[in-house]
Scaffold this active site. Structure first.
Site, short mmCIF file in Angstrom:
data_model
loop_
_atom_site.label_atom_id
_atom_site.label_comp_id
_atom_site.label_asym_id
_atom_site.label_seq_id
_atom_site.Cartn_x
_atom_site.Cartn_y
_atom_site.Cartn_z
N ARG A 225 0.84 -1.19 0.00
CA ARG A 225 0.00 0.00 0.00
C ARG A 225 0.88 1.25 0.00
O ARG A 225 1.95 1.26 0.61
CB ARG A 225 -0.91 0.04 1.24
CG ARG A 225 -2.07 -0.94 1.18
CD ARG A 225 -3.13 -0.55 0.13
NE ARG A 225 -4.25 -1.47 0.10
CZ ARG A 225 -4.38 -2.49 -0.75
NH1 ARG A 225 -3.45 -2.75 -1.66
NH2 ARG A 225 -5.46 -3.26 -0.71
N HIS A 273 -0.63 0.31 -9.85
CA HIS A 273 -1.37 -0.61 -8.97
C HIS A 273 -1.93 -1.81 -9.74
O HIS A 273 -3.14 -2.07 -9.71
CB HIS A 273 -2.49 0.13 -8.23
CG HIS A 273 -2.92 -0.58 -6.97
ND1 HIS A 273 -3.36 0.07 -5.84
CD2 HIS A 273 -3.00 -1.90 -6.66
CE1 HIS A 273 -3.69 -0.81 -4.90
NE2 HIS A 273 -3.49 -2.03 -5.39
P1 NAP Z 1 -1.86 -11.73 4.73
O1 NAP Z 1 -2.00 -13.13 4.27
O2 NAP Z 1 -2.81 -11.21 5.76
O3 NAP Z 1 -0.36 -11.58 5.29
C1 NAP Z 1 0.09 -10.47 5.98
C2 NAP Z 1 1.50 -10.74 6.52
O4 NAP Z 1 1.98 -9.54 7.14
C3 NAP Z 1 1.53 -11.84 7.59
O5 NAP Z 1 2.69 -12.63 7.42
C4 NAP Z 1 1.62 -11.06 8.90
O6 NAP Z 1 2.29 -11.72 9.94
C5 NAP Z 1 2.44 -9.85 8.46
N1 NAP Z 1 2.20 -8.71 9.35
C6 NAP Z 1 1.04 -8.01 9.53
N2 NAP Z 1 1.22 -7.03 10.43
C7 NAP Z 1 2.51 -7.11 10.83
C8 NAP Z 1 3.30 -6.39 11.76
N3 NAP Z 1 2.79 -5.37 12.48
N4 NAP Z 1 4.59 -6.75 11.93
C9 NAP Z 1 5.11 -7.79 11.23
N5 NAP Z 1 4.42 -8.54 10.32
C10 NAP Z 1 3.14 -8.18 10.14
O7 NAP Z 1 -1.92 -10.70 3.52
P2 NAP Z 1 -1.69 -11.02 1.96
O8 NAP Z 1 -2.87 -11.70 1.38
O9 NAP Z 1 -0.35 -11.65 1.80
O10 NAP Z 1 -1.67 -9.52 1.36
C11 NAP Z 1 -0.73 -8.55 1.80
C12 NAP Z 1 -1.10 -7.18 1.26
O11 NAP Z 1 -0.80 -7.08 -0.13
C13 NAP Z 1 -2.60 -6.82 1.30
O12 NAP Z 1 -3.01 -6.41 2.59
C14 NAP Z 1 -2.68 -5.69 0.30
O13 NAP Z 1 -2.44 -4.47 0.96
C15 NAP Z 1 -1.51 -5.97 -0.65
N6 NAP Z 1 -1.97 -6.28 -2.04
C16 NAP Z 1 -1.56 -5.48 -3.06
C17 NAP Z 1 -1.96 -5.77 -4.37
C18 NAP Z 1 -1.48 -4.98 -5.55
O14 NAP Z 1 -1.98 -5.17 -6.67
N7 NAP Z 1 -0.51 -4.11 -5.41
C19 NAP Z 1 -2.80 -6.88 -4.62
C20 NAP Z 1 -3.19 -7.67 -3.54
C21 NAP Z 1 -2.77 -7.37 -2.25
P3 NAP Z 1 1.74 -13.13 10.56
O15 NAP Z 1 1.89 -14.14 9.44
O16 NAP Z 1 2.64 -13.40 11.69
O17 NAP Z 1 0.30 -12.88 10.91
#
Ligand code: NAP
Length: 310
Positions: A225, A273
């Site tokens: 983000r 994006h």
């Molecule tokens: P996810 O499965 O919820 O994974 C989030 C990861 O971040 C987890 O490993 C979590 O740790 C870690 N995390 C969260 N808060 C943290 C903190 N305070 N300190 C350390 N680690 C932390 O999310 P995802 O599905 O992989 O997606 C990630 C993000 O990608 C989305 O939220 C979105 O913003 C972005 N995204 C972007 C696009 C684009 O086109 N650019 C598309 C899709 C998604 P734990 O494993 O320990 O819980």
């Protein structure tokens, strides 16, 4: 009556409507702002909804994000209490994101931008590439998307580390946990890839202090983000040589304004994006399964932990 509402004001919804009707022909489907009777809305599929929308629906049983992120939903101060929020978890999203991250990392290692510019000039100028075996990639967030990118970068021969909140081992990937291990993670990272959700803890995490703890000349990839990144700090870090450049897919304000310094910066690659766009055909079966669960009084899959923020 139980109606399914699409609230995606920034997008064309025709393809979504068509596929949802095909999946469930008898559905009572409505598209915001043509809501009809607000009491009939039980399920809302949404992306970038106008804040305050959902509090109007007293019988709402589920708010389903159209993407993996839920930051826009959770930032709504008028979110109705106790309504479950779900997000998209799908292998096609991870595959697309990993392709982007691999592209960004290889473009950096193989000096793609430098050669594109020399090609435009007709100049033959060999430069030695950085090889995967000598490069350390650090992934912020080893969730659904980050762990897939980690595995595939490892397959290409990169040394991969990850940073997350919880202690969960991942084969071949050195894992650092929490703030106490953040600096050690940064010190071991040459290419920093941000795949964190946007939460109160992670907003502005890509800042001057973070960059100072990376080895000089490190490279940044941000696909999570725009609000993770303090944009002025990135420009300063590149000017000072602390970072060698960045590949950015997300921005604090989207679309990026015409005057923004990132566009013309020789060390910064900008994409609009598109790292991982949700594919309706792939995700509608998951969404409709959750709709059926909600109608049957069962728990929806891939619920977000609202206290954690992801
Ligand atoms: P996810 O499965 O919820 O994974 C989030 C990861 O971040 C987890 O490993 C979590 O740790 C870690 N995390 C969260 N808060 C943290 C903190 N305070 N300190 C350390 N680690 C932390 O999310 P995802 O599905 O992989 O997606 C990630 C993000 O990608 C989305 O939220 C979105 O913003 C972005 N995204 C972007 C696009 C684009 O086109 N650019 C598309 C899709 C998604 P734990 O494993 O320990 O819980």
């Amino acid at each position: 009556m139980a109606a399914f509402l699409i609230v995606m004001p920034t997008m064309k919804t025709a393809a979504w409507e068509k596929r949802i009707r095909a999946a469930q022909p008898d559905i009572d489907l409505r598209v915001w702002p043509e809501v009809g009777d607000p009491e009939e809305i039980v399920f809302a599929l949404t992306w970038r909804h106008p804040h305050g929308t959902f509090k109007r629906f007293p019988n709402l049983k589920c708010i389903a994000s159209m993407g993996a992120g839920v930051d826009n939903i959770l930032s709504d101060p008028d979110l109705p209490a106790g309504v479950p929020i779900t997000r998209i978890v799908d292998s096609s999203l991870a595959q697309s994101m990993t392709e982007y991250v691999v592209m960004a990392v290889l473009n950096y290692c193989r000096n793609a931008r430098f050669f594109r510019d020399r090609e435009a000039e007709g100049v033959w100028k060999p430069v030695i590439p950085k090889l995967a075996a000598n490069e350390k990639v650090g992934i912020l967030g080893l969730g659904q998307l980050g762990s897939d990118a980690a595995r595939k970068l490892q397959t290409l021969g990169f040394t991969v580390a990850g940073w997350r909140r919880s202690q969960q081992p991942m084969a071949g990937v050195e894992t650092f946990c929490g703030l106490s291990q953040f600096q050690a993670f940064l010190a071991a990272t040459r290419i920093l890839v941000n795949m964190l959700p946007l939460t109160a803890e992670t907003r502005n995490i890509l800042n001057r202090d973070t960059f100072t703890h990376l080895p000089p000349g490190a490279y940044l990839v941000n696909v999570a983000r725009g609000e993770h990144l303090v944009e002025e700090d990135l420009l300063e870090a590149i000017a000072a040589g602390q970072l060698s450049g960045a590949c950015l897919d997300v921005f604090r304000t989207e679309p990026l304004s015409q005057e923004h310094p990132f566009w013309a910066h020789p060390g910064i690659t900008v994409t609009p994006h598109i790292a991982s766009l949700t594919n309706p055909a792939a995700v509608i079966p998951h969404i409709m399964e959750n709709y059926r669960r909600v109608l049957a009084g069962r728990e929806a899959a891939h619920k977000v932990d609202c206290d954690r923020g992801y």
